[in-house]
Design a protein around this motif. Structure first.
Motif, short mmCIF file in Angstrom:
data_model
loop_
_atom_site.label_atom_id
_atom_site.label_comp_id
_atom_site.label_asym_id
_atom_site.label_seq_id
_atom_site.Cartn_x
_atom_site.Cartn_y
_atom_site.Cartn_z
N ASP A 130 0.83 -1.21 0.00
CA ASP A 130 0.00 0.00 0.00
C ASP A 130 0.86 1.26 0.00
OD1 ASP A 130 -2.31 -1.57 0.07
OD2 ASP A 130 -2.33 -1.62 2.27
N GLY A 131 1.97 1.21 -0.74
CA GLY A 131 2.83 2.38 -0.85
C GLY A 131 3.63 2.69 0.38
N THR A 132 3.69 1.75 1.32
CA THR A 132 4.41 1.96 2.58
C THR A 132 5.47 0.88 2.76
OG1 THR A 132 2.46 2.94 3.61
CG2 THR A 132 4.17 2.12 5.10
N ARG A 133 6.65 1.29 3.18
CA ARG A 133 7.70 0.31 3.45
C ARG A 133 7.40 -0.40 4.77
NH1 ARG A 133 13.52 1.71 5.81
NH2 ARG A 133 12.16 1.79 7.61
N LEU A 134 7.31 -1.75 4.72
CA LEU A 134 7.09 -2.52 5.93
C LEU A 134 8.40 -2.93 6.59
CD1 LEU A 134 4.11 -4.90 5.07
CD2 LEU A 134 4.07 -2.56 5.97
N ALA A 135 9.39 -3.24 5.76
CA ALA A 135 10.69 -3.65 6.30
C ALA A 135 11.72 -3.57 5.18
CB ALA A 135 10.63 -5.08 6.84
N GLU A 136 12.98 -3.46 5.58
CA GLU A 136 14.09 -3.44 4.63
C GLU A 136 15.34 -3.91 5.34
OE1 GLU A 136 16.66 -0.26 1.90
OE2 GLU A 136 15.25 0.45 3.42
N GLY A 137 16.18 -4.65 4.62
CA GLY A 137 17.44 -5.08 5.22
C GLY A 137 17.96 -6.36 4.60
N LYS A 138 18.88 -7.00 5.29
CA LYS A 138 19.46 -8.24 4.80
C LYS A 138 18.39 -9.31 4.62
CE LYS A 138 23.07 -9.87 6.75
NZ LYS A 138 24.05 -10.34 7.77
N VAL A 139 18.58 -10.13 3.61
CA VAL A 139 17.60 -11.16 3.28
C VAL A 139 17.27 -12.03 4.49
CG1 VAL A 139 17.22 -13.24 1.90
CG2 VAL A 139 18.23 -11.23 0.84
N THR A 140 18.29 -12.51 5.17
CA THR A 140 18.06 -13.43 6.28
C THR A 140 17.36 -12.77 7.46
OG1 THR A 140 20.33 -13.00 6.99
CG2 THR A 140 19.95 -14.99 5.69
N ASP A 141 17.49 -11.46 7.57
CA ASP A 141 16.84 -10.74 8.67
C ASP A 141 15.38 -10.41 8.36
OD1 ASP A 141 19.24 -10.77 10.09
OD2 ASP A 141 19.83 -8.75 9.41
N VAL A 142 15.10 -10.08 7.10
CA VAL A 142 13.78 -9.56 6.73
C VAL A 142 12.81 -10.64 6.28
CG1 VAL A 142 12.57 -8.01 5.14
CG2 VAL A 142 14.72 -7.29 6.20
N LEU A 143 13.32 -11.67 5.58
CA LEU A 143 12.42 -12.70 5.07
C LEU A 143 12.11 -13.72 6.16
CD1 LEU A 143 13.58 -13.34 1.40
CD2 LEU A 143 11.71 -11.92 2.24
N THR A 144 11.11 -13.35 6.96
CA THR A 144 10.62 -14.22 8.02
C THR A 144 9.14 -14.50 7.78
OG1 THR A 144 9.94 -12.37 9.45
CG2 THR A 144 12.23 -13.15 9.66
N VAL A 145 8.63 -15.53 8.40
CA VAL A 145 7.21 -15.85 8.27
C VAL A 145 6.36 -14.67 8.72
CG1 VAL A 145 5.36 -17.30 9.19
CG2 VAL A 145 7.51 -18.35 8.45
N GLU A 146 6.73 -14.06 9.81
CA GLU A 146 5.95 -12.95 10.36
C GLU A 146 5.88 -11.78 9.37
OE1 GLU A 146 7.27 -15.65 13.37
OE2 GLU A 146 8.47 -14.45 11.95
N ASN A 147 7.03 -11.42 8.80
CA ASN A 147 7.05 -10.29 7.86
C ASN A 147 6.29 -10.62 6.58
OD1 ASN A 147 8.48 -8.51 9.46
ND2 ASN A 147 10.47 -9.06 8.61
N LEU A 148 6.42 -11.84 6.08
CA LEU A 148 5.73 -12.20 4.85
C LEU A 148 4.22 -12.30 5.05
CD1 LEU A 148 8.22 -14.83 3.41
CD2 LEU A 148 7.81 -12.51 2.56
#
Length: 255
Positions: free
Chosen positions: A213-231
């Protein structure tokens, strides 16, 4: 050398798509942009490319305002592969790739022997040299996507921006493109690509940027950001993981 969007508000004359966005891509890294349909990914890409004017903020390349760079210089800096392209004229595949060489010469000048050699090398790189004399309008959607990748690389840019580069590709060619993305970064190019598949980001990216929705939810290293919770927050859907016992690798599945 970097491409950087600072405090961007993005959108169209009649519609604001996103705001408060800060994006940075350096040479030698791969940034994957993930988000649901309509979340602003393509609008953000077009703003970073200068195809759309920011509603607020600015885009800088090598710490220079993008809008101050001549079009030819932008083309030598940034190669772009759009999400969908339907050819209108029956140019040969080789001619389409040669168009990428106009960044290094005149639009109306005849291609040099060097231009042709580079273009054919790019076609061969993707295993489609046999299509060189075929009409671009008569090849499959997946083949057209590979031709556009070859054209972007024929520009010999420092950055490559890819809007869903695997969307129309079969399983084997998806793997080829993911390998190519990593190879480009290892050669020193900066690569930004959008995808709906977090597994592609896990495989090819060094950093990820989650946009909804045009808003950044998260940004960073792949292993830090790609989690079940974030996805799950990004797609508002249940996400499961599979883990390889031997390698420790993780794959994400919907549901």
């Amino acid at each position: 050398m970097t491409i950087e969007g600072r405090d961007l508000s993005i959108g169209y004359p009649d519609r604001l798509v996103g705001s408060g966005l800060n994006v940075r891509l350096a040479e030698g890294e791969v940034l994957a942009l993930l988000g649901p349909n309509g979340g602003g990914k393509t609008t953000l890409l077009k703003t970073l490319l200068g195809l759309l004017v920011p509603r607020r903020g600015e885009v800088r390349v090598m710490d220079k305002p993008l809008h101050e760079l001549p079009i030819a210089e932008r083309a030598r800096m940034i190669g772009y592969v759009p999400q969908v392209h339907h050819g209108t004229f029956a140019f040969t595949v080789e001619s389409v790739v040669l168009m990428g060489r106009t960044a290094h010469g005149s639009l109306f000048a005849a291609p040099s022997a060097d231009d042709r050699e580079i273009s054919m090398a790019m076609l061969d790189r993707f295993g489609i040299a046999s299509l060189a004399q075929r009409a671009y309008t008569e090849i499959s959607g997946g083949e057209r996507q590979l031709v556009l990748l070859a054209r972007a690389l024929a520009q010999e840019p420092r950055f490559i921006v890819l809007d869903e580069p695997t969307a129309s590709l079969d399983f084997g060619n998806q793997g080829k493109v993911m390998n190519e993305i990593r190879g480009l970064a290892e050669a020193g190019l900066g690569v930004l690509f959008t995808t709906h598949d977090p597994n592609h980001a896990m495989r090819a990216a060094t950093r990820v940027y989650l946009l909804r929705d045009g808003t950044r939810l998260a940004e960073g290293k792949v292993t830090d950001v790609l989690t079940v919770e974030n996805l799950e927050a990004l797609y508002r859907a249940n996400v499961q993981t599979l883990r390889d016992e031997r390698s420790g690798g993780v794959a994400f599945l919907p549901g």
